[in-house]
Every structure is written in C-alpha cells, then in structure tokens.
Design a protein around this motif. Sequence first.
Motif, PDB file in Angstrom:
ATOM      1  N   ARG A 154       0.823  -1.228   0.000  1.00 52.56           N
ATOM      2  CA  ARG A 154       0.000   0.000   0.000  1.00 52.56           C
ATOM      3  C   ARG A 154       0.848   1.266   0.000  1.00 52.56           C
ATOM      4  NH1 ARG A 154      -3.866  -2.535   3.783  1.00 52.56           N
ATOM      5  NH2 ARG A 154      -5.746  -3.044   2.588  1.00 52.56           N
ATOM      6  N   ASP A 155       2.091   1.170   0.436  1.00 57.18           N
ATOM      7  CA  ASP A 155       2.964   2.341   0.427  1.00 57.18           C
ATOM      8  C   ASP A 155       3.445   2.689  -0.976  1.00 57.18           C
ATOM      9  OD1 ASP A 155       2.798   2.639   3.176  1.00 57.18           O
ATOM     10  OD2 ASP A 155       4.584   1.419   3.570  1.00 57.18           O
ATOM     11  N   TYR A 156       3.200   1.790  -1.944  1.00 55.94           N
ATOM     12  CA  TYR A 156       3.739   1.984  -3.291  1.00 55.94           C
ATOM     13  C   TYR A 156       2.681   1.915  -4.387  1.00 55.94           C
ATOM     14  CZ  TYR A 156       7.999   1.107  -0.705  1.00 55.94           C
ATOM     15  OH  TYR A 156       9.011   1.182   0.214  1.00 55.94           O
ATOM     16  N   ALA A 157       1.453   1.541  -4.038  1.00 52.97           N
ATOM     17  CA  ALA A 157       0.426   1.371  -5.064  1.00 52.97           C
ATOM     18  C   ALA A 157      -0.943   1.313  -4.408  1.00 52.97           C
ATOM     19  CB  ALA A 157       0.677   0.082  -5.855  1.00 52.97           C
ATOM     20  N   ASP A 158      -1.975   1.488  -5.225  1.00 53.84           N
ATOM     21  CA  ASP A 158      -3.329   1.177  -4.777  1.00 53.84           C
ATOM     22  C   ASP A 158      -3.468  -0.334  -4.736  1.00 53.84           C
ATOM     23  OD1 ASP A 158      -4.005   3.877  -4.718  1.00 53.84           O
ATOM     24  OD2 ASP A 158      -4.640   3.862  -6.813  1.00 53.84           O
ATOM     25  N   VAL A 159      -4.085  -0.834  -3.680  1.00 53.30           N
ATOM     26  CA  VAL A 159      -4.168  -2.277  -3.475  1.00 53.30           C
ATOM     27  C   VAL A 159      -5.617  -2.714  -3.325  1.00 53.30           C
ATOM     28  CG1 VAL A 159      -3.676  -4.120  -1.815  1.00 53.30           C
ATOM     29  CG2 VAL A 159      -1.872  -2.525  -2.462  1.00 53.30           C
ATOM     30  N   SER A 160      -5.970  -3.788  -4.031  1.00 51.82           N
ATOM     31  CA  SER A 160      -7.253  -4.460  -3.835  1.00 51.82           C
ATOM     32  C   SER A 160      -6.963  -5.890  -3.419  1.00 51.82           C
ATOM     33  CB  SER A 160      -8.090  -4.470  -5.116  1.00 51.82           C
ATOM     34  OG  SER A 160      -8.463  -3.158  -5.490  1.00 51.82           O
ATOM     35  N   VAL A 161      -7.628  -6.352  -2.370  1.00 50.65           N
ATOM     36  CA  VAL A 161      -7.431  -7.714  -1.873  1.00 50.65           C
ATOM     37  C   VAL A 161      -8.717  -8.505  -2.067  1.00 50.65           C
ATOM     38  CG1 VAL A 161      -6.853  -9.169   0.095  1.00 50.65           C
ATOM     39  CG2 VAL A 161      -5.746  -6.937  -0.166  1.00 50.65           C
ATOM     40  N   VAL A 162      -8.626  -9.562  -2.848  1.00 52.67           N
ATOM     41  CA  VAL A 162      -9.748 -10.472  -3.070  1.00 52.67           C
ATOM     42  C   VAL A 162      -9.222 -11.871  -2.784  1.00 52.67           C
ATOM     43  CG1 VAL A 162     -11.499 -11.310  -4.685  1.00 52.67           C
ATOM     44  CG2 VAL A 162     -10.672  -8.943  -4.855  1.00 52.67           C
ATOM     45  N   ALA A 163      -9.717 -12.506  -1.726  1.00 55.99           N
ATOM     46  CA  ALA A 163      -9.126 -13.747  -1.246  1.00 55.99           C
ATOM     47  C   ALA A 163     -10.200 -14.723  -0.785  1.00 55.99           C
ATOM     48  CB  ALA A 163      -8.159 -13.448  -0.101  1.00 55.99           C
ATOM     49  N   PRO A 164      -9.856 -16.002  -0.701  1.00 59.89           N
ATOM     50  CA  PRO A 164     -10.826 -16.998  -0.236  1.00 59.89           C
ATOM     51  C   PRO A 164     -11.299 -16.721   1.180  1.00 59.89           C
ATOM     52  CG  PRO A 164      -8.946 -18.068  -1.283  1.00 59.89           C
ATOM     53  CD  PRO A 164      -8.574 -16.625  -1.106  1.00 59.89           C
ATOM     54  N   ASP A 165     -12.536 -17.151   1.467  1.00 58.49           N
ATOM     55  CA  ASP A 165     -13.091 -16.928   2.796  1.00 58.49           C
ATOM     56  C   ASP A 165     -12.574 -17.916   3.833  1.00 58.49           C
ATOM     57  OD1 ASP A 165     -14.384 -19.173   1.867  1.00 58.49           O
ATOM     58  OD2 ASP A 165     -16.410 -18.470   2.303  1.00 58.49           O
ATOM     59  N   LYS A 166     -11.799 -18.912   3.379  1.00 61.47           N
ATOM     60  CA  LYS A 166     -11.202 -19.889   4.284  1.00 61.47           C
ATOM     61  C   LYS A 166      -9.949 -20.446   3.624  1.00 61.47           C
ATOM     62  CE  LYS A 166     -14.234 -23.518   2.475  1.00 61.47           C
ATOM     63  NZ  LYS A 166     -15.309 -24.479   2.805  1.00 61.47           N
ATOM     64  N   ASN A 167      -9.230 -21.268   4.355  1.00 58.93           N
ATOM     65  CA  ASN A 167      -8.001 -21.850   3.821  1.00 58.93           C
ATOM     66  C   ASN A 167      -8.317 -22.763   2.641  1.00 58.93           C
ATOM     67  OD1 ASN A 167      -5.641 -23.510   3.415  1.00 58.93           O
ATOM     68  ND2 ASN A 167      -4.960 -22.928   5.453  1.00 58.93           N
ATOM     69  N   ARG A 168      -7.711 -22.469   1.496  1.00 62.63           N
ATOM     70  CA  ARG A 168      -7.889 -23.289   0.298  1.00 62.63           C
ATOM     71  C   ARG A 168      -6.535 -23.743  -0.242  1.00 62.63           C
ATOM     72  NH1 ARG A 168     -13.073 -23.288  -1.890  1.00 62.63           N
ATOM     73  NH2 ARG A 168     -12.171 -25.010  -3.065  1.00 62.63           N
ATOM     74  N   SER A 169      -5.629 -24.077   0.668  1.00 61.88           N
ATOM     75  CA  SER A 169      -4.306 -24.544   0.267  1.00 61.88           C
ATOM     76  C   SER A 169      -4.421 -25.794  -0.598  1.00 61.88           C
ATOM     77  CB  SER A 169      -3.455 -24.861   1.499  1.00 61.88           C
ATOM     78  OG  SER A 169      -3.190 -23.690   2.227  1.00 61.88           O
TER      79      SER A 169
END
Length: 249
Positions: free
Chosen positions: A24-39
């Motif tokens: 975030r200190d270097y760019a605009d950031v969007s986080v889209v991630a799984p709602d649980k562990n999907r390893s």
Amino acid sequence: MHILISNDDGYLAQGINALAAALRDYADVSVVAPDKNRSAASNSLTLDMPLRAVPCDNGFVRVDGTPTDCVHLAITGLLEREPDMVFAGINHGANLGDDVLYSGTVAAATEGRFLGLPAVAISLVGSDPKHFDTAAQVAVVLLKKIRNHPLPDDTLLNVNVPDLPFDRLKGFQCTRLGQRHKAEAVIRSSDPRGQTIYWVGPPGSEQDAGPGTDFDAIRNGYVSVTPLQLDLTRFDRLEGLREWLTTEA
C-alpha cells in the motif's frame, strides 16, 4: 499503479495482511481472497455454483471459492478498476519444486498471468513461519524491479523466502524448480462410525535439490526467484513425437 492481491490461506491469514500493508505504500491495493483456507487448490475454478463476494470491514473482499476463482472474478468484473499486476501470498509455507503443481498461491498468480497481467507468487518457507515482514520487504524489492523493468508477457515469478530477518538474507538467486521424492503413503484411519477414511500423506523429501535449484537457494539463506511459464508444451520432444506417431501400432 493498482495491484490485486490474493492467496490460498484465506483473507484472515497473517501473510496476506502483511503483504497488503507493505504494498500500500507503493500502489493502490485491492485484496480479493478466499473466505477460508484453500491450500493445495491448484488451478481449480468453481463452475457448478455461483460465487459470493463479500466486502469486509478491513477493505478486503472474501470469496467462497478457490484462489483462481478470486483472481478471475476480480479481473473480469468484480473490481471497478482493472489491476496492473497480481501478487499472490504471502503463503504460510514453501512452494518449492513440485509444490507448484498443487499450490493455490501459485495458481492465483498463474490466473493473473493467464489474464494478461504481470504476476508474482511469494511464499515464506517453514512449517510455522514467523518473518512475514521479511517476505513483505522482498515483495517491495521485486515490485520496484518490475515497475522499472517489466517481465516478459509469458513469465510469472515463483518466489520463496527463508524465514529469517531481512538483514540476514544472503541475497536473491535466480533458480530452477527442484524435485521431490514420491509423496509419503496415505494415512488410513476410521471415523467415529467405523468407516475407513484416508488422510493425504506429507510431500516427499528433496530429491533434485542441488546447486541452481530453489531448494538449494533456500537452504543457503537466499531468496529463490524462479521464472515459470504457462505454455507446458515440451518443444524439444515435438519432432520425436511426430516420428513416433507415424510408426505402426
């Protein structure tokens, strides 16, 4: 610059929060991630049911799907502004050698690259890794390099970071994927009703792990940076296969 971040450990994981805070200190950031562990979800897409994307209080978006679902959804319609590149991680544990075939972290980066964006998968090596700040600093170093010297269109980076303080890293090494021995046997057990169940066994130990491999770099305290390609064609075998196909059965 707009960076999409995803992972396979879930939106609450320490690694993804450390990565988002650093970038975030270097760019605009969007986080889209799984709602649980999907390893170990690999490159799976959910095609038999709809996906739900839920905004969270911290600005992240959690999705009831795989890492590939998250990146695909984000790039193809969820986000109002298309990202310029994708970072996947910071994974809780290594993605070395054969691990890349199963890794949801690498799959998230692969989907970004498949959809036309520069992509980096970053993992912190160890069974219980601690130095997520180190891996986040490594991500910043790579981001700066990519901004000044863009990656080729057909390349994504698989990055593994030793679980050490940043000032104890030996440096960065360009590596190839090593190889593990065959996975350990499945573990057979019984459920409370007496039905037989199986647990997938642990991955095999290092086999091809000599100089030049990602295993060797990590063992010696270096950040391993491996370029991966999406085209799996074995070009050096095409002519031999053509000849083989013309032989009688």
